[in-house]
Scaffold this motif. Structure first.
Motif, PDB file in Angstrom:
ATOM      1  N   TRP A 191      -1.943  11.264  -8.399  1.00 57.25           N
ATOM      2  CA  TRP A 191      -1.848  11.520  -6.826  1.00 57.25           C
ATOM      3  C   TRP A 191      -2.019  12.950  -6.642  1.00 57.25           C
TER       4      TRP A 191
ATOM      5  N   GLU B 217       6.559  10.934  -3.292  1.00 60.35           N
ATOM      6  CA  GLU B 217       6.900   9.804  -4.277  1.00 60.35           C
ATOM      7  C   GLU B 217       5.368   9.287  -4.788  1.00 60.35           C
ATOM      8  N   GLN B 218       5.381   8.748  -5.911  1.00 59.94           N
ATOM      9  CA  GLN B 218       3.774   8.021  -6.628  1.00 59.94           C
ATOM     10  C   GLN B 218       4.372   7.293  -7.615  1.00 59.94           C
TER      11      GLN B 218
ATOM     12  N   ALA C 239      -6.363   9.769  -5.068  1.00 61.55           N
ATOM     13  CA  ALA C 239      -6.032   9.040  -6.110  1.00 61.55           C
ATOM     14  C   ALA C 239      -6.878   9.242  -7.253  1.00 61.55           C
TER      15      ALA C 239
ATOM     16  N   ILE D 106       3.055  15.188  -1.401  1.00 63.30           N
ATOM     17  CA  ILE D 106       3.507  13.938  -2.036  1.00 63.30           C
ATOM     18  C   ILE D 106       4.787  13.608  -2.355  1.00 63.30           C
TER      19      ILE D 106
ATOM     20  N   ALA E 202       1.768   5.778  -3.137  1.00 65.09           N
ATOM     21  CA  ALA E 202       2.243   7.122  -2.856  1.00 65.09           C
ATOM     22  C   ALA E 202       2.989   7.110  -1.349  1.00 65.09           C
TER      23      ALA E 202
END
Length: 204
Positions: A95, A107-108, A127, A105, A113
């Motif tokens: 991501w 968290e992924q 993505a 971003i 995400a």
């Protein structure tokens, strides 16, 4: 130098096919998502005297989908993006944000995400399905960051009926702004009957 023949090879079977091979070239057709190396070897007297290689990536159109594909994100708040993925042959999902100073971003994973609004503006979230360090499929979503947002984008009222609207606002009163002013573009249709810095009542 004169050569006897050109030999064509693919590093991994099942991803591309080679056809119309000759000393001048070959036709490469993708048949599955992935990446391969196509090698052309020039032979003279049975020995390879020259080689040339081409890295080929095959992507699957529509294999990745982000939901939602667009959203308005209040500055300081987060938005969860979910990924639908029909691929089976990939290493990981990567991501990225086109403008992390607007939308970062937080968290992924391979399936979702979490992005956060940073400054007013817009950013595209990508993505990418990665295989052997190569992107084989891509999806994107457009994020628009705003300082405040009404909880309703539309409202239908009967004449004499009153409806309420609340405001999500991450700006600091007295620092970022002094007061919130509510107005109607057509007071002969709907008027703001009462308001505060967090909500308003609308009368039809």
């Amino acid at each position: 130098s004169t050569v006897d023949s050109i030999e064509w090879k693919v590093s991994t079977p099942g991803i591309v096919t080679l056809s119309n091979t000759s000393s001048n070239g070959a036709t490469i057709t993708g048949i599955a998502d992935g990446s391969v190396v196509v090698t052309a070897s020039a032979k003279l007297g049975g020995a390879v005297i020259y080689t040339s290689q081409c890295n080929v990536s095959v992507s699957v159109s529509g294999a990745l989908t982000i939901t939602p594909d667009s959203a308005r994100v209040i500055i300081g708040k987060t938005q969860t993006l979910t990924l639908t993925n029909t691929l089976t042959n990939y290493d990981s999902i990567q991501w990225t944000s086109s403008a992390a100073y607007y939308c970062s971003i937080e968290e992924q994973s391979n399936t979702a995400a979490t992005v956060k609004g940073v400054l007013s503006g817009s950013a595209t979230i990508y993505a990418r399905a990665m295989l052997n360090s190569t992107a084989i499929a891509t999806a994107q979503a457009i994020m628009t960051m705003v300082g405040m947002e009404m909880n309703k984008s539309s409202m239908s009222l009967m004449i004499g009926e009153t409806g309420s609207i609340s405001l999500a606002n991450t700006m600091v009163e007295g620092t970022d702004y002094d007061t919130i002013t509510w107005t109607s573009t057509g007071n002969n249709v709907a008027v703001v009957s009462s308001s505060s810095n967090t909500s308003a009542s609308i009368m039809g």
